[in-house]
Scaffold this active site. Structure first.
Site, short mmCIF file in Angstrom:
data_model
loop_
_atom_site.label_atom_id
_atom_site.label_comp_id
_atom_site.label_asym_id
_atom_site.label_seq_id
_atom_site.Cartn_x
_atom_site.Cartn_y
_atom_site.Cartn_z
CD GLU A 22 -3.12 -1.15 2.00
OE1 GLU A 22 -3.00 -0.57 3.08
OE2 GLU A 22 -4.19 -1.71 1.66
CD GLU A 65 -3.66 -6.43 1.93
OE1 GLU A 65 -4.59 -5.86 2.54
OE2 GLU A 65 -2.47 -6.16 2.11
C1 BG6 Z 1 -4.66 -3.47 4.30
C2 BG6 Z 1 -3.31 -3.82 4.86
O1 BG6 Z 1 -4.81 -2.11 4.33
O2 BG6 Z 1 -5.80 -3.90 4.98
C3 BG6 Z 1 -3.31 -5.01 5.79
O3 BG6 Z 1 -2.37 -4.02 3.84
C4 BG6 Z 1 -4.53 -4.97 6.67
O4 BG6 Z 1 -2.11 -5.03 6.50
C5 BG6 Z 1 -5.76 -5.06 5.78
O5 BG6 Z 1 -4.57 -5.94 7.66
C6 BG6 Z 1 -7.07 -5.16 6.53
O6 BG6 Z 1 -7.19 -4.09 7.42
P1 BG6 Z 1 -7.44 -4.29 8.96
O7 BG6 Z 1 -7.26 -2.96 9.52
O8 BG6 Z 1 -8.82 -4.80 9.10
O9 BG6 Z 1 -6.43 -5.26 9.44
#
Ligand code: BG6
Length: 493
Positions: free
Chosen positions: A194, A389
């Site tokens: 990111e 992701e």
């Molecule tokens: C992304 C990140 O923004 O979202 C991850 O790259 C993160 O590291 C994922 O875990 C989900 O977000 P969160 O805050 O629910 O863990």
């Protein structure tokens, strides 16, 4: 619910898998020569959904407290899910699901106890080498992020984080070691997770602590640090290509997606400007130069960014091979947000969209937005895409039968897979793969909770570190297995 408009179909070699990050899973924060990272210093704080940004507040005092903290203090990243000791068991379960790819990150501080050390820490190298071998044993391709939110703490204690230009050389040395030592196992690489995130959470992305920048506007320091990360990323891409001619080295962006709240021209303009902001840094990584609108943005704010004479060429020589991204949700933009409901996200707020359902953490679920995002990215960059992701954080419970029933996660997966299929088959997008975020429960980045669970595999540990760390397959484990086995064509459950 997303209704696909053409039959489900994915390329034969489509890379299905799961994604994690070292700081959210490994634990073992001070074992085998690992140096301390910024993530090891983030305390657990009880915050509500609405005030999630408080998690990101981090001062020099917080750092001092973390450096002095004893074992009783609750720093969730220090324990993660103890993947450091469970990785064989976990990778075996990923293989059982049929993963073709496993996205993970290397912790810089395991490879160099202190980033200034001349020689790498062999114990850290051995750990990753063994993990890669374990993946290869099952035919799983590792997809490696060099930096996923865990700058060595030394960057904050002895430097001014990524604001200090010397950090580029430290990162270059680290990247070179990774390519040289792990290149025989790893074909797919990402430089920074990111990459746009430093403007939203400067400490975890850039080791930047606001109270150390009283001599300049903090935002200017962030733009400068971003510039250094761009240079470091480009250098890493070039070195990676030289050492590993067959490697595919990509960038990774937060694919936020906004819609204009109404059809008022002002809302459309606000939305266009917000969306442009999302692409700012990926434009550099793909096209090898700053876009004019970013230079204008910096100039209009009255900031000056120091760029070395050689920087323009470095950026040109370090263009990425593919574009990867995270995608979770969408929200809306309005020129005037007064009186409108806002919806939370991991680090961004937007106007609530009345047509979308929300997760328990208020993230607005939107598979159609994934298709829109794929099209936008492909049209803009004409590079292969990789969804690294996507997932749903939920409060899972272990039922009386000892199992975890999570139909909501299967539904989320099903709808996003359908949207991907249409993007490939109707919109002509070139998509290499899909890695579900948090394929095994892990510590949340934005809330540092364990109770915000993403996994197909449940890990028995709570927000305070209580639990056995035992792994339990959720219902979605079998569902994803079925999705992969049928190459995305059987989404019934
Ligand atoms: C992304 C990140 O923004 O979202 C991850 O790259 C993160 O590291 C994922 O875990 C989900 O977000 P969160 O805050 O629910 O863990």
């Amino acid at each position: 619910m997303y209704n696909n408009t053409s039959p489900l179909k994915f390329p034969e070699n489509f890379l299905w898998g799961g994604a994690t990050a070292a700081n959210q899973i490994e634990g073992a924060w001070n074992e085998d020569g690992k140096g301390m990272t910024i993530e090891d210093c983030l305390p657990y704080r009880e915050v509500g959904v609405a005030d999630f940004t408080k998690q990101f507040a981090f001062t020099s005092k917080d750092l001092d407290e973390a450096l002095a903290a004893g074992p009783e203090a609750n720093y969730p990243k220090r324990r993660g899910i103890d993947f450091y000791h469970y990785y064989k068991e976990d990778i075996k379960m990923f293989a059982e699901m049929g993963y073709k790819v496993f996205r993970m990150s290397i912790c810089w501080s395991r490879i160099f106890t202190d980033p200034r050390d001349e020689k790498p820490n062999e114990a850290g190298i051995a750990f990753y080498e063994d993990m890669f071998k374990e993946c290869k044993k099952y035919g799983i391709e590792p997809l490696v992020t060099l930096s996923h939110y865990d700058p060595p703490v030394v960057l904050a204690t002895d430097y001014r984080g990524w604001y200090s230009r010397e950090v580029i050389d430290l990162f270059e040395k680290y990247a070179r070691v990774c390519f040289e030592r792990f290149g025989k196992y790893v074909k797919y690489w990402l430089t920074f997770n990111e990459v746009d995130a430093m403007l939203r959470h400067p400490v975890t992305s850039g080791a930047l602590i606001e109270d150390r920048f009283t001599d300049m506007p903090f935002e200017q320091a962030i733009y400068q640090a971003m510039h250094h990360q761009m240079i470091a990323s480009a250098k890493a891409v070039k070195i990676g290509h030289e050492i590993l001619p067959d490697a595919q080295i990509g960038c990774m962006m937060t694919k936020l997606c906004f819609y204009p709240f109404t059809c008022k021209p002002e809302d459309n303009l606000a939305n266009q400007q917000r969306m442009r902001g999302i692409y700012r840094y990926v434009d550099i990584q793909v096209f090898g130069e700053y876009p004019r609108y970013l230079l204008k943005e910096i100039e209009n704010k009255g900031y000056t960014i120091q760029m070395a004479p050689e920087d323009a060429q470095i950026l040109k020589d370090g263009c990425v091979d593919f574009v990867s991204f995270s995608y979770y949700m969408t929200s809306c933009m309005a020129a005037n947000t007064e009186g409108l409901d806002m919806a939370p996200g991991n680090t961004v707020n937007g106007v609530k969209n009345p047509y979308l359902p929300s997760s328990e953490w208020g993230w607005q679920t939107d598979p159609t937005g994934l298709r829109i995002s794929l099209v936008e990215l492909y049209d803009r960059y004409r590079k292969p895409l990789f969804i690294v992701e996507n997932g749903l954080g939920a409060k899972d419970v272990v039922a009386e039968d000892g199992k975890v029933h999570d139909p909501y996660r299967c539904e989320y997966l099903r709808d996003h897979v359908k949207a991907m299929s249409d993007a490939i088959n109707e919109d002509g997008v070139e998509l290499w793969g899909y890695t579900w975020w948090g394929c095994i429960d892990l510590v949340s980045e934005s809330t540092r909770q364990m109770s915000k669970r993403y996994g197909f595999i449940y890990v028995d540990v709570d927000d305070y570190g209580n639990g056995t760390f035992k792994r339990i397959k959720k219902d979605s484990f079998d569902y994803y297995k079925q999705v992969i086995e049928s190459n995305g064509e059987n989404l019934e459950y």
